[in-house]
Design an enzyme around this catalytic site. Structure first.
Site, PDB file in Angstrom:
ATOM      1  N   ARG A 184       0.807  -1.218   0.000  1.00 36.66           N
ATOM      2  CA  ARG A 184       0.000   0.000   0.000  1.00 36.66           C
ATOM      3  C   ARG A 184       0.840   1.267   0.000  1.00 36.66           C
ATOM      4  O   ARG A 184       0.309   2.367  -0.115  1.00 36.66           O
ATOM      5  CB  ARG A 184      -0.939   0.015   1.221  1.00 36.66           C
ATOM      6  N   LYS A 185       2.150   1.119   0.131  1.00 38.69           N
ATOM      7  CA  LYS A 185       3.022   2.279   0.131  1.00 38.69           C
ATOM      8  C   LYS A 185       3.346   2.688  -1.302  1.00 38.69           C
ATOM      9  O   LYS A 185       3.140   1.933  -2.259  1.00 38.69           O
ATOM     10  CB  LYS A 185       4.300   1.986   0.915  1.00 38.69           C
ATOM     11  N   VAL A 186       3.880   3.897  -1.469  1.00 39.65           N
ATOM     12  CA  VAL A 186       4.151   4.422  -2.814  1.00 39.65           C
ATOM     13  C   VAL A 186       5.189   3.564  -3.527  1.00 39.65           C
ATOM     14  O   VAL A 186       5.063   3.252  -4.707  1.00 39.65           O
ATOM     15  CB  VAL A 186       4.605   5.892  -2.728  1.00 39.65           C
TER      16      VAL A 186
END
Length: 409
Positions: A193-195
């Site tokens: 879910r992180k960039v």
């Protein structure tokens, strides 16, 4: 649009492609798949991108936070000032050290800790400040560091969501990446879910060479000679284990993905900022919804786009309508002190010595945190999102708010 034709809109979606697949295949073909040369390369490239003197890759941001607190000298019964309004791993990492998390409240607009409350929460037992760049929005870390320097406290940045976010540390200063670092150490996550993702994994960045050396020792069981050195040496080497260590390593398979993702990072962040700006525009004036706030001294990477809801709007009703229409959302960031696990774990709200004396699962000193958790939702945002996707999200959000008001009546 019929259910069969309707496109589901996820909350998040990693931007992965053929280059990442090829990099993993190359790592597999090399025969070195655990921590090795690609991890070392990823660390070098990551540090160079952020302008950090040192970067150490680990298995997750949670393990990074644990090691950071250990390096800061946090011991059992010490206090660490942090946010309850954060993923539970933030407080858990404090408890792994046997220390007590002291929770302070947030600024509603940015969802980040208020520096003046940090100052008020300091006691003789305080060892460190663990500040959070929540959802990628930079916190007032320069103020935290000033407090830390003045009061003799270490400052650790939970930058799990903040890769690529930037701040101006002072008037007229140049933009600097979160993770340069400004505090003693910054900790990043590479969860999907992180960039930037490596599937899972984490990174510590620091200016302290001795801390970096300690991280590298701890992450591999306290092994005195890394396996990469041992395997590449023409002479037999016997390693020793001189301290209690952990199995907190990143693999070369993950690092291979990370190296390719790092090449995409500027493009990823640029696109997310465009999407966030468009959300700002099309949400303007929507009844019952408050847009997130970005201070003039901050540039968020917009890892998440979180909107506030009026108190007459039931969060679950709004989210269920969105889900029924094929749009994923998430409730506002959790409050650790309200979770069942922390009914049995020690914590304080900074209101004085000892635990909080407020009713179970609520704390008057953390009212803004609790409000943000109960009256905000995270909207979909990902690299390949289209204008039509965003328009549909906002249209259904407006409909959901109307429905929630009708239910409330």
């Amino acid at each position: 649009m019929s259910g069969a034709e309707r496109k589901n809109i996820p909350l998040a979606k990693p931007w992965l492609g053929e280059s990442e697949a090829a990099a993993v295949c190359a790592a597999l073909a090399s025969g070195w798949i655990t921590q090795g040369p690609r991890v070392a390369a990823f660390e070098r490239e990551f540090a160079a991108h952020l302008g950090a003197p040192h970067a150490c890759a680990v298995s997750s941001c949670t393990t990074a936070l644990h090691l950071a607190l250990l390096a800061a000298g946090v011991q059992p019964d010490d206090e660490v000032i942090t946010a309850s309004h954060s993923f539970i791993a933030t407080a858990n990492s404090v408890r792994y050290c046997g220390a007590i998390p002291v929770f302070v409240d947030i600024e509603p607009g940015t969802f980040n800790m208020r520096p003046e409350l940090v100052e008020q929460a300091i006691t003789p037992r305080t060892r460190a400040i663990l500040c959070v760049h929540q959802m990628g929005m930079p916190c007032e870390v320069a103020a935290m560091v000033e407090i830390g320097n003045r009061r003799g406290l270490r400052v650790i940045e939970d930058a799990a969501c903040a890769i690529g976010s930037q701040i101006r540390p002072g008037a007229g200063a140049a933009w600097e990446h979160i993770g340069k670092p400004i505090g003693d150490v910054a900790c990043f996550s590479f969860h999907p879910r992180k960039v930037l993702t490596t599937g899972d994994g984490g990174m510590l960045t620091t200016a302290h060479a001795d801390w970096d050396a300690q991280f590298r020792l701890w992450r591999q069981h306290g092994m005195s000679v890394p396996d990469a050195v041992r395997h590449g040496n023409p002479k037999v080497i016997f390693e020793s284990y001189d301290c209690l260590g952990y199995n907190y390593r990143m693999t070369d398979l993950q690092a291979a993905i990370g190296l390719e993702q790092l090449k995409r990072l500027d493009t990823l962040i640029s696109r997310r900022r465009i999407l966030a700006a468009r959300y700002h525009q099309i949400l303007d004036g929507l009844p019952g919804v408050t847009r997130p706030y970005e201070p003039a001294w901050a540039r968020s990477n917009w890892q998440s786009y979180c909107v506030g809801l009026d108190k007459d709007l039931d969060q679950r009703t709004v989210m269920q309508h969105m889900l029924d229409e094929g749009i994923a959302t998430r409730r506002g960031i959790m409050c650790t002190h309200t979770e069942p696990a922390y009914r049995n774990e020690p914590w304080s709200c900074g209101s004085g010595p000892g635990p909080c004396e407020c009713p179970e699962s609520s704390c008057k000193k953390l009212s803004a945190s609790e409000h943000a958790h109960r009256y905000s939702i995270v909207l979909p945002l990902y690299h390949e999102m289209t204008d039509a996707d965003q328009d549909r999200v906002v249209t259904e959000l407006a409909q959901a708010c109307r429905k929630a008001r009708e239910v409330a009546r």
